[in-house]
Design a protein around this motif. Structure first.
Motif, PDB file in Angstrom:
ATOM      1  N   ASP A  50       0.813  -1.215   0.000  1.00  0.00           N
ATOM      2  CA  ASP A  50       0.000   0.000   0.000  1.00  0.00           C
ATOM      3  C   ASP A  50       0.842   1.259   0.000  1.00  0.00           C
ATOM      4  O   ASP A  50       1.755   1.404   0.820  1.00  0.00           O
ATOM      5  N   ASP A  79      -7.547  -2.189   0.161  1.00  0.00           N
ATOM      6  CA  ASP A  79      -6.087  -2.147   0.133  1.00  0.00           C
ATOM      7  C   ASP A  79      -5.588  -2.950  -1.065  1.00  0.00           C
ATOM      8  O   ASP A  79      -6.375  -3.503  -1.842  1.00  0.00           O
ATOM      9  N   SER A 101      -3.652   4.289  -1.631  1.00  0.00           N
ATOM     10  CA  SER A 101      -4.458   3.086  -1.396  1.00  0.00           C
ATOM     11  C   SER A 101      -4.728   2.880   0.086  1.00  0.00           C
ATOM     12  O   SER A 101      -5.832   2.478   0.483  1.00  0.00           O
ATOM     13  N   ALA A 102      -3.751   3.168   0.928  1.00  0.00           N
ATOM     14  CA  ALA A 102      -3.950   2.994   2.373  1.00  0.00           C
ATOM     15  C   ALA A 102      -4.986   3.970   2.907  1.00  0.00           C
ATOM     16  O   ALA A 102      -5.856   3.599   3.702  1.00  0.00           O
TER      17      ALA A 102
END
Length: 501
Positions: A75, A416, A79-80
């Motif tokens: 990630d 994720d 994305s995180a």
């Protein structure tokens, strides 16, 4: 009559102390009113039958970070942060890691640039300190603390990151002087190294032996040792990802003695057991983390410690390593327990798991859930009252929870980039239907609307342990002064004997 940009009406607002009927009025990025009977805003959300909670704060997650083994997590900041938002978390505080031989300042600057460009929710970071030379401690670290990075983490294990006791004393002395909170990964490295070597020599290489090598006594011993080192200066210390009764007992005993010791645990220690590491082949590597998963008795001890206040926060320790050669399995099916990347994903699932397994199953009240997942984090790390609270003047970071909505956790449904979840197939009851970040509705019924880089850096103030000044013992005064070269023979202010303490 004041015109609100956004109102959330007819819901039950929860704080860390109470649950009550109230509407929330928002202008811009701030909450400006929390009371009954507010008029509809330009946008009005009907929260009937829902809880209105502070957005979650995750103060222990690994994002776009290379591990001590050299493995890059799956990630990045985008994305995180997207995954966090979908799970009701509106601020993350991961780690800018200084690796051996590298500049702490450079690590911080590079990490700041990544977060600034990509995060969709507000953020800060802790530092990981692996060098204790004068420039790192007295220049770079001090500079970071004064710009609002008021906590940092050190390791007692992992060869590439760990510091020894001598270095730990330098770190603790500086933290006491600069009013920064030290977070510690407490495991005895030599115990782990010795047991691991003997296991490998005997041909015991399967994932389940990761748990054997990280024996609970190693966690208990290191926890006791760092607490004693911190007591030399009366310095606060927070033990991260506590997993075992020995460590819990040590933390509790120190707290009863008056030491400023705090603790954190994670959902996987509360909900999974060591049996998961004994799956066929190398499947168990998905469940290898450090400290490792323990047994059912340890789970119950952790739930009790949360209820009793021995542990103050629940974080994800999101460590997003794919189940392939880039992460968990660098040598494919031949990967030994020592070669598999340590850690499990959990950023998005943290709040739903704790709500479902904690609140809905009667293990904690809703105010305790709010405290353990948001408010205590904000207070501990110098983010309150801006974050972690639903009150006038706070940032409008809010998660509107449907307490009856059921979701089955699957890797394909989460956001994720890891490709697996340790909670695959588990059904949770309770999920955030709408998530508001700084006054923006960024998640609504699964639909996402926020651009990369729209999250903001949040400088942090003095951590909770330093906010209410406590008397420093004669011992603490003497050793703090010794650390900065002010203690000297004949100086009565620093006269000290162990008989006094």
């Amino acid at each position: 009559m004041q015109q609100f940009d956004l109102t959330i009406r007819h819901g039950l607002v929860a704080s860390d102390e109470a649950v009550y009927e109230a509407d929330v009025g928002i202008i811009g990025d701030k909450i400006v009113a929390v009371e009954r009977g507010l008029p509809a805003g330009r946008r009005d959300i009907d929260a009937t039958g829902h809880y209105v909670l502070p957005g979650g704060i995750d103060t222990h997650c690994h994002v776009e970070q290379r591990s001590g083994m050299g493995v890059m997590g799956a990630d990045d900041w985008y994305s995180a942060s997207v995954a966090a938002a979908h799970g009701g978390t509106t601020m993350i505080v991961p780690f800018a890691a200084q690796h051996r031989g590298h500049s702490l300042k450079q690590a911080a600057e590079e990490y700041t640039a990544l977060a600034t460009a990509k995060s969709v929710i507000d953020w800060s970071y802790h530092l990981i300190v692996s060098e204790t030379d004068s420039k790192t401690l007295n220049e770079d670290l001090v500079e970071q603390i004064r710009r609002g990075i008021t906590s940092f983490k050190v390791y007692m294990t992992y060869e590439a990151l760990k510091i020894d006791d001598y270095q730990m004393l330098d770190v603790l002395a500086l933290a006491a002087r600069e009013r920064a909170l030290v977070m510690v990964h407490a495991e005895n490295n030599d115990v782990i190294r010795w047991v691991s070597q003997k296991l490998l020599e005997s041909g015991s290489t399967a994932p389940k032996f990761h748990g054997t090598s990280h024996v609970a006594l190693a966690e208990g011993e290191a926890t006791h040792r760092v607490i004693q080192l911190a007591r030399l200066f009366d310095a606060p210390v927070l033990i991260v990802h506590v997993s075992a009764p020995d460590a819990l007992a040590t933390i509790g005993a120190a707290q009863r003695m008056g030491a400023q010791v705090y603790g954190e645990t994670c959902p996987h220690y509360l909900l999974l057991t060591e049996d998961a590491m004994d799956l066929p082949g190398v499947e168990g590597a998905k469940y290898c983390c450090s400290p490792p998963l323990r047994d059912a008795g340890s789970q119950e001890a952790l739930w009790t410690a949360l209820n009793d206040g021995v542990l103050q926060t629940v974080s994800s320790d999101h460590a997003p390593y794919r189940f392939d050669e880039t992460g968990k399995l660098p040598y494919g099916d031949a990967t030994t327990f020592k070669q598999a990347a340590n850690g499990m994903p959990g950023l998005e699932a943290r709040l739903p798991l704790m709500f479902s397994e904690g609140v809905n199953k009667g293990r904690m009240t809703l105010p305790e859930f709010v405290a353990l997942t948001a408010t205590n984090h904000a207070r501990m790390y110098g983010i309150a009252p801006r974050k972690g609270l639903i009150q006038a003047g706070a940032d409008a970071d809010i998660a509107i929870w449907d307490p009856k909505h059921e979701v089955t956790l699957t890797a394909s449904a989460l956001h994720d980039r890891v490709g697996y979840t340790p909670y695959e197939g588990m059904t949770v009851t309770g999920w955030p239907r709408i998530v508001v970040s700084a006054g923006r509705v960024i998640v609504e019924d699964g639909k996402f609307a926020a651009r990369a880089g729209s999250g903001r850096f949040v400088p942090r103030s003095t951590p909770l342990p330093f906010q209410n000044e406590r008397p420093v013992s004669a011992r603490g005064q003497f050793f703090r002064s010794l650390a900065i070269g002010e203690a000297r023979e004949g100086h009565t202010s620093f006269g000290y004997s162990d008989r006094q303490n």
